[in-house]
Design a protein around this motif. Structure first.
Motif, PDB file in Angstrom:
ATOM      1  N   MET A   1       0.844  -1.159   0.000  1.00 55.32           N
ATOM      2  CA  MET A   1       0.000   0.000   0.000  1.00 55.32           C
ATOM      3  C   MET A   1       0.896   1.230   0.000  1.00 55.32           C
ATOM      4  N   SER A   2       0.685   2.076  -0.957  1.00 59.99           N
ATOM      5  CA  SER A   2       1.513   3.279  -1.046  1.00 59.99           C
ATOM      6  C   SER A   2       0.868   4.413  -0.246  1.00 59.99           C
ATOM      7  N   LEU A   3       1.684   5.342   0.162  1.00 62.57           N
ATOM      8  CA  LEU A   3       1.198   6.491   0.919  1.00 62.57           C
ATOM      9  C   LEU A   3       0.697   7.556  -0.039  1.00 62.57           C
ATOM     10  N   ASP A   4      -0.491   7.996   0.186  1.00 56.45           N
ATOM     11  CA  ASP A   4      -1.062   9.071  -0.610  1.00 56.45           C
ATOM     12  C   ASP A   4      -0.796  10.375   0.135  1.00 56.45           C
ATOM     13  N   HIS A   5       0.034  11.219  -0.405  1.00 56.71           N
ATOM     14  CA  HIS A   5       0.434  12.434   0.296  1.00 56.71           C
ATOM     15  C   HIS A   5      -0.725  13.414   0.457  1.00 56.71           C
ATOM     16  N   GLY A   6      -1.730  13.305  -0.384  1.00 59.39           N
ATOM     17  CA  GLY A   6      -2.907  14.141  -0.207  1.00 59.39           C
ATOM     18  C   GLY A   6      -3.644  13.774   1.069  1.00 59.39           C
ATOM     19  N   VAL A   7      -3.664  12.483   1.394  1.00 61.04           N
ATOM     20  CA  VAL A   7      -4.317  12.021   2.622  1.00 61.04           C
ATOM     21  C   VAL A   7      -3.467  12.364   3.832  1.00 61.04           C
ATOM     22  N   LEU A   8      -2.164  12.323   3.683  1.00 62.73           N
ATOM     23  CA  LEU A   8      -1.288  12.613   4.807  1.00 62.73           C
ATOM     24  C   LEU A   8      -1.422  14.052   5.291  1.00 62.73           C
ATOM     25  N   ASN A   9      -1.815  14.932   4.424  1.00 64.19           N
ATOM     26  CA  ASN A   9      -1.960  16.323   4.818  1.00 64.19           C
ATOM     27  C   ASN A   9      -3.293  16.617   5.492  1.00 64.19           C
ATOM     28  N   VAL A  10      -4.204  15.660   5.517  1.00 60.51           N
ATOM     29  CA  VAL A  10      -5.502  15.841   6.159  1.00 60.51           C
ATOM     30  C   VAL A  10      -5.327  15.562   7.656  1.00 60.51           C
ATOM     31  N   PRO A  11      -5.938  16.337   8.510  1.00 60.34           N
ATOM     32  CA  PRO A  11      -5.817  16.097   9.952  1.00 60.34           C
ATOM     33  C   PRO A  11      -6.334  14.713  10.340  1.00 60.34           C
ATOM     34  N   LEU A  12      -5.780  14.140  11.399  1.00 62.82           N
ATOM     35  CA  LEU A  12      -6.121  12.789  11.833  1.00 62.82           C
ATOM     36  C   LEU A  12      -7.615  12.628  12.111  1.00 62.82           C
ATOM     37  N   ARG A  13      -8.243  13.601  12.713  1.00 64.42           N
ATOM     38  CA  ARG A  13      -9.655  13.468  13.081  1.00 64.42           C
ATOM     39  C   ARG A  13     -10.557  13.396  11.842  1.00 64.42           C
ATOM     40  N   LYS A  14     -10.053  13.829  10.692  1.00 65.77           N
ATOM     41  CA  LYS A  14     -10.855  13.810   9.473  1.00 65.77           C
ATOM     42  C   LYS A  14     -10.551  12.588   8.594  1.00 65.77           C
ATOM     43  N   ARG A  15      -9.517  11.849   8.906  1.00 64.46           N
ATOM     44  CA  ARG A  15      -9.137  10.680   8.090  1.00 64.46           C
ATOM     45  C   ARG A  15      -9.987   9.461   8.385  1.00 64.46           C
ATOM     46  N   GLY A  16     -10.606   9.386   9.517  1.00 65.09           N
ATOM     47  CA  GLY A  16     -11.376   8.214   9.892  1.00 65.09           C
ATOM     48  C   GLY A  16     -10.661   7.476  11.003  1.00 65.09           C
ATOM     49  N   CYS A  17     -11.369   6.575  11.604  1.00 60.89           N
ATOM     50  CA  CYS A  17     -10.813   5.835  12.736  1.00 60.89           C
ATOM     51  C   CYS A  17     -10.098   4.592  12.227  1.00 60.89           C
ATOM     52  N   ILE A  18      -8.804   4.528  12.398  1.00 58.65           N
ATOM     53  CA  ILE A  18      -8.022   3.385  11.925  1.00 58.65           C
ATOM     54  C   ILE A  18      -8.388   2.115  12.678  1.00 58.65           C
ATOM     55  N   ASP A  19      -8.775   2.256  13.947  1.00 59.05           N
ATOM     56  CA  ASP A  19      -9.146   1.087  14.736  1.00 59.05           C
ATOM     57  C   ASP A  19     -10.391   0.402  14.170  1.00 59.05           C
ATOM     58  N   SER A  20     -11.380   1.175  13.789  1.00 61.55           N
ATOM     59  CA  SER A  20     -12.595   0.578  13.225  1.00 61.55           C
ATOM     60  C   SER A  20     -12.309  -0.035  11.858  1.00 61.55           C
ATOM     61  N   GLN A  21     -11.422   0.585  11.099  1.00 64.90           N
ATOM     62  CA  GLN A  21     -11.057   0.008   9.804  1.00 64.90           C
ATOM     63  C   GLN A  21     -10.319  -1.316   9.986  1.00 64.90           C
ATOM     64  N   LEU A  22      -9.418  -1.361  10.963  1.00 61.51           N
ATOM     65  CA  LEU A  22      -8.706  -2.617  11.242  1.00 61.51           C
ATOM     66  C   LEU A  22      -9.664  -3.692  11.734  1.00 61.51           C
ATOM     67  N   ASP A  23     -10.597  -3.307  12.608  1.00 63.36           N
ATOM     68  CA  ASP A  23     -11.575  -4.275  13.103  1.00 63.36           C
ATOM     69  C   ASP A  23     -12.422  -4.832  11.963  1.00 63.36           C
ATOM     70  N   ALA A  24     -12.830  -3.970  11.034  1.00 59.28           N
ATOM     71  CA  ALA A  24     -13.620  -4.423   9.882  1.00 59.28           C
ATOM     72  C   ALA A  24     -12.802  -5.354   9.007  1.00 59.28           C
ATOM     73  N   TYR A  25     -11.532  -5.031   8.795  1.00 54.24           N
ATOM     74  CA  TYR A  25     -10.658  -5.883   7.985  1.00 54.24           C
ATOM     75  C   TYR A  25     -10.476  -7.248   8.643  1.00 54.24           C
ATOM     76  N   LYS A  26     -10.228  -7.248   9.955  1.00 52.56           N
ATOM     77  CA  LYS A  26     -10.051  -8.522  10.667  1.00 52.56           C
ATOM     78  C   LYS A  26     -11.319  -9.360  10.630  1.00 52.56           C
ATOM     79  N   ALA A  27     -12.474  -8.740  10.755  1.00 50.03           N
ATOM     80  CA  ALA A  27     -13.742  -9.466  10.680  1.00 50.03           C
ATOM     81  C   ALA A  27     -13.936 -10.072   9.298  1.00 50.03           C
ATOM     82  N   GLN A  28     -13.584  -9.303   8.267  1.00 53.27           N
ATOM     83  CA  GLN A  28     -13.694  -9.808   6.897  1.00 53.27           C
ATOM     84  C   GLN A  28     -12.765 -11.016   6.698  1.00 53.27           C
TER      85      GLN A  28
END
Length: 107
Positions: free
Chosen positions: A1-28
């Motif tokens: 997975m490559s880093l998208d520099h456009g996303v890196l410049n967005v504040p953390l609170r606006k990127r989404g919750c990484i924990d919920s994304q990881l939980d969804a991935y693990k469930a899948q």
């Protein structure tokens, strides 16, 4: 997975919750693993049923072997007919396909 520099410049609170994304991935991944295990289980059950049917067929074939076949095989292998019969019974139990091929080749 490559880093998208456009996303890196967005504040953390606006990127989404990484924990919920990881939980969804693990469930899948857990669901996919369960499906794969179920498929393997069905395949193993089918192989076991096939092996059981072959064992029954091979044991019946060994039981119907004539004395003349045992004597010829014993002479050819330098052993006794009883030992040949014991070997055939063992093969019918452990490797029924091989036992059936051995008996078919002898006919």
């Amino acid at each position: 997975m490559s880093l998208d520099h456009g996303v890196l410049n967005v504040p953390l609170r606006k990127r989404g919750c990484i924990d919920s994304q990881l939980d969804a991935y693990k469930a899948q991944q857990a669901k996919l693993g369960a499906v794969a295990r179920k498929a393997r289980s069905a395949e193993i059950k089918a192989r076991r049923a096939e092996l059981a049917a072959l064992r029954i067929k091979a044991k019946a074939a060994v039981a119907s072997v004539g004395r003349d076949f045992l004597v010829r095989a014993a002479e050819r292998n330098g052993t006794t007919p009883a030992r040949i019969k014991a070997i055939l019974k063992e093969e019918a139990n452990l490797r029924p396909a091989i036992a059936l091929r051995m008996l078919e080749a002898a006919e």
